[in-house]
Design a protein around this motif. Structure first.
Motif, PDB file in Angstrom:
ATOM      1  N   THR A  64       0.822  -1.213   0.000  1.00 51.91           N
ATOM      2  CA  THR A  64       0.000   0.000   0.000  1.00 51.91           C
ATOM      3  C   THR A  64       0.862   1.272   0.000  1.00 51.91           C
ATOM      4  O   THR A  64       0.590   2.217  -0.749  1.00 51.91           O
ATOM      5  N   ASN A  65       1.897   1.298   0.825  1.00 54.93           N
ATOM      6  CA  ASN A  65       2.714   2.512   0.934  1.00 54.93           C
ATOM      7  C   ASN A  65       3.389   2.858  -0.401  1.00 54.93           C
ATOM      8  O   ASN A  65       3.432   4.032  -0.800  1.00 54.93           O
ATOM      9  N   GLU A  66       3.927   1.831  -1.086  1.00 50.31           N
ATOM     10  CA  GLU A  66       4.572   2.052  -2.380  1.00 50.31           C
ATOM     11  C   GLU A  66       3.581   2.620  -3.398  1.00 50.31           C
ATOM     12  O   GLU A  66       3.896   3.524  -4.167  1.00 50.31           O
ATOM     13  N   ASN A  89      -3.263   3.055   9.417  1.00 47.40           N
ATOM     14  CA  ASN A  89      -2.636   2.588  10.666  1.00 47.40           C
ATOM     15  C   ASN A  89      -1.464   3.535  10.933  1.00 47.40           C
ATOM     16  O   ASN A  89      -1.140   4.391  10.085  1.00 47.40           O
ATOM     17  N   THR A  90      -0.834   3.394  12.110  1.00 44.74           N
ATOM     18  CA  THR A  90       0.195   4.384  12.462  1.00 44.74           C
ATOM     19  C   THR A  90       1.425   4.268  11.559  1.00 44.74           C
ATOM     20  O   THR A  90       2.034   5.281  11.237  1.00 44.74           O
ATOM     21  N   ASN A  91       1.756   3.041  11.123  1.00 43.94           N
ATOM     22  CA  ASN A  91       2.904   2.926  10.211  1.00 43.94           C
ATOM     23  C   ASN A  91       2.634   3.714   8.920  1.00 43.94           C
ATOM     24  O   ASN A  91       3.492   4.475   8.455  1.00 43.94           O
ATOM     25  N   GLN A  92       1.456   3.551   8.349  1.00 36.08           N
ATOM     26  CA  GLN A  92       1.135   4.291   7.116  1.00 36.08           C
ATOM     27  C   GLN A  92       1.172   5.801   7.355  1.00 36.08           C
ATOM     28  O   GLN A  92       1.621   6.564   6.491  1.00 36.08           O
ATOM     29  N   ALA A  93       0.708   6.230   8.534  1.00 31.47           N
ATOM     30  CA  ALA A  93       0.708   7.672   8.835  1.00 31.47           C
ATOM     31  C   ALA A  93       2.141   8.198   8.895  1.00 31.47           C
ATOM     32  O   ALA A  93       2.452   9.294   8.392  1.00 31.47           O
ATOM     33  N   GLN A  94       3.046   7.397   9.491  1.00 25.30           N
ATOM     34  CA  GLN A  94       4.444   7.833   9.586  1.00 25.30           C
ATOM     35  C   GLN A  94       5.115   7.836   8.221  1.00 25.30           C
ATOM     36  O   GLN A  94       5.869   8.759   7.899  1.00 25.30           O
ATOM     37  N   LEU A  96       3.605   8.266   5.365  1.00 26.12           N
ATOM     38  CA  LEU A  96       3.068   9.420   4.630  1.00 26.12           C
ATOM     39  C   LEU A  96       3.800  10.698   5.041  1.00 26.12           C
ATOM     40  O   LEU A  96       4.162  11.514   4.196  1.00 26.12           O
ATOM     41  N   ASP A  97       4.018  10.853   6.339  1.00 29.54           N
ATOM     42  CA  ASP A  97       4.764  11.997   6.851  1.00 29.54           C
ATOM     43  C   ASP A  97       6.110  12.145   6.148  1.00 29.54           C
ATOM     44  O   ASP A  97       6.470  13.231   5.686  1.00 29.54           O
ATOM     45  N   GLN A  98       6.842  11.020   6.088  1.00 25.26           N
ATOM     46  CA  GLN A  98       8.174  11.043   5.454  1.00 25.26           C
ATOM     47  C   GLN A  98       8.079  11.429   3.983  1.00 25.26           C
ATOM     48  O   GLN A  98       8.864  12.233   3.495  1.00 25.26           O
ATOM     49  N   ILE A  99       7.099  10.825   3.286  1.00 21.04           N
ATOM     50  CA  ILE A  99       6.940  11.122   1.853  1.00 21.04           C
ATOM     51  C   ILE A  99       6.702  12.626   1.669  1.00 21.04           C
ATOM     52  O   ILE A  99       7.306  13.276   0.821  1.00 21.04           O
ATOM     53  N   LEU A 100       5.824  13.190   2.521  1.00 14.65           N
ATOM     54  CA  LEU A 100       5.451  14.597   2.353  1.00 14.65           C
ATOM     55  C   LEU A 100       6.586  15.541   2.754  1.00 14.65           C
ATOM     56  O   LEU A 100       6.724  16.628   2.193  1.00 14.65           O
ATOM     57  N   VAL A 101       7.407  15.109   3.715  1.00 15.64           N
ATOM     58  CA  VAL A 101       8.594  15.907   4.062  1.00 15.64           C
ATOM     59  C   VAL A 101       9.545  15.927   2.871  1.00 15.64           C
ATOM     60  O   VAL A 101      10.003  16.991   2.428  1.00 15.64           O
ATOM     61  N   GLU A 102       9.804  14.726   2.300  1.00 20.34           N
ATOM     62  CA  GLU A 102      10.701  14.638   1.127  1.00 20.34           C
ATOM     63  C   GLU A 102      10.209  15.511  -0.019  1.00 20.34           C
ATOM     64  O   GLU A 102      10.989  16.139  -0.713  1.00 20.34           O
ATOM     65  N   PRO A 181      -6.287   4.831  16.160  1.00 19.58           N
ATOM     66  CA  PRO A 181      -5.120   5.479  16.775  1.00 19.58           C
ATOM     67  C   PRO A 181      -4.514   6.625  15.949  1.00 19.58           C
ATOM     68  O   PRO A 181      -3.874   7.516  16.520  1.00 19.58           O
ATOM     69  N   ILE A 182      -4.726   6.641  14.640  1.00 18.99           N
ATOM     70  CA  ILE A 182      -4.125   7.746  13.867  1.00 18.99           C
ATOM     71  C   ILE A 182      -4.836   9.069  14.154  1.00 18.99           C
ATOM     72  O   ILE A 182      -4.301  10.139  13.884  1.00 18.99           O
ATOM     73  N   ILE A 183      -6.034   9.003  14.722  1.00 18.41           N
ATOM     74  CA  ILE A 183      -6.749  10.243  15.029  1.00 18.41           C
ATOM     75  C   ILE A 183      -5.972  11.040  16.087  1.00 18.41           C
ATOM     76  O   ILE A 183      -5.773  12.254  15.935  1.00 18.41           O
ATOM     77  N   SER A 184      -5.482  10.354  17.117  1.00 17.53           N
ATOM     78  CA  SER A 184      -4.713  11.100  18.125  1.00 17.53           C
ATOM     79  C   SER A 184      -3.356  11.530  17.572  1.00 17.53           C
ATOM     80  O   SER A 184      -2.815  12.566  17.965  1.00 17.53           O
ATOM     81  N   PHE A 185      -2.814  10.736  16.639  1.00 15.27           N
ATOM     82  CA  PHE A 185      -1.558  11.118  15.972  1.00 15.27           C
ATOM     83  C   PHE A 185      -1.723  12.494  15.289  1.00 15.27           C
ATOM     84  O   PHE A 185      -0.911  13.403  15.479  1.00 15.27           O
ATOM     85  N   TYR A 186      -2.809  12.666  14.539  1.00 16.18           N
ATOM     86  CA  TYR A 186      -3.018  13.952  13.854  1.00 16.18           C
ATOM     87  C   TYR A 186      -3.458  15.048  14.822  1.00 16.18           C
ATOM     88  O   TYR A 186      -3.129  16.218  14.625  1.00 16.18           O
ATOM     89  N   ASN A 187      -4.159  14.660  15.875  1.00 14.20           N
ATOM     90  CA  ASN A 187      -4.551  15.643  16.875  1.00 14.20           C
ATOM     91  C   ASN A 187      -3.306  16.243  17.524  1.00 14.20           C
ATOM     92  O   ASN A 187      -3.196  17.464  17.699  1.00 14.20           O
TER      93      ASN A 187
END
Ligand code: AP5
Ligand code: MG
Ligand code: ZN
Length: 214
Positions: A64-66, A89-94, A96-102, A181-187
């Motif tokens: 999915t991430n690729e 899930n939290t791995n996908q959220a992290q 995505l973060d990296q992709i968007l930083v890059e 759990p990703i809801i609190s990650f974005y919060n």
């Protein structure tokens, strides 16, 4: 506008995404729709995803991430995007973060669609999906003009395998365990907005735009 939609199965992510993508003039990227299109076309990706989707489980992150990274590399995503069904899930959220930083494309918001269990069941038990274009309708709440036929493209409407009761219950479990759990990650990042996903489609779109601004 760079936006993700979060909410349980049947919250109306796909329905709202169509209107929000048109309003903000950004591409609507639904991982579920991409998987279903691949399934229909019998691609390798579709074959990899099928057994997971049929059971209501998440397709492995490696796949999915690729796929999302590739899609965000398309030129149309440079002007913004709306992600529907990713991250989940939290791995996908992290990731995505990296992709968007890059890519130097920070997220503007994560919009949570809130809805209760009884309403989810009503929506998904009556949902019909178009074999041609993938659009959702509902036998009672969003009736097509001609029963069984898609208003948008004239394609045939069918009931998604994973909307049947057993699989649906598994999807709801997975949502509670892995996606919530990703809801609190974005919060914690100050990016979370939430709205009620109950009411007419138009009312919810207006509430979303007023929560998101611009
Ligand atoms: P996906 O296709 O994303 O399914 P989902 O998250 O379960 O969400 P749904 O599409 O079921 O609901 P929705 O919120 O879009 O609601 P809709 O607008 O259609 O994912 C399917 C599978 O793919 C997953 O189980 C997994 O296997 C895999 N997958 C996808 N992404 C993945 C990822 N990131 N990682 C790993 N695996 C992944 O609306 C529902 C119904 O309600 C419709 O009939 C609609 O007409 C009706 N409705 C909508 N709004 C209203 C309203 N306001 N009033 C009345 N009725 C309404
Ligand atoms: Mg959807
Ligand atoms: Zn259609």
């Amino acid at each position: 506008m760079r936006l993700i939609l979060v909410g349980p199965p049947g919250a109306g992510k796909g329905t709202q995404a169509v209107h929000l993508a048109a309003h903000y003039q950004i591409p609507h990227i639904s991982t579920g729709d991409i998987f279903r299109a691949n399934l229909k076309n019998g691609t390798e990706l579709g074959k990899q995803a099928q057994s997971f989707m049929d059971r209501g489980e998440l397709v492995p992150d490696s796949v999915t991430n690729e796929m999302v990274k590739d899609r965000l590399g398309n030129p149309d995503a440079a002007k913004g995007f709306l992600l529907d069904g990713f991250p989940r899930n939290t791995n996908q959220a992290q990731v995505l973060d990296q992709i968007l930083v890059e890519k130097k494309m920070p997220l503007d918001a994560a919009l949570e669609l809130k809805i209760d269990h009884a309403e989810i069941i009503k929506r998904l038990s009556g949902r019909r999906t178009c074999r041609g274009c993938g659009a959702s309708s509902h036998v009672e709440f969003e009736k097509p003009k001609v029963a069984g036929v898609c208003d948008k493209c004239g394609g045939q409407l069918y009931q998604r395998e994973d909307d049947k009761e057993e699989v649906l219950n598994r999807r709801l479990e997975i949502y509670a365990q892995q996606t919530e759990p990703i809801i609190s990650f974005y919060n914690s990042k100050g990016l979370l907005k939430n709205i009620s996903a109950v009411g007419s489609v138009e009312t919810i779109t207006k509430a979303a735009i007023s929560a998101l601004g611009k």
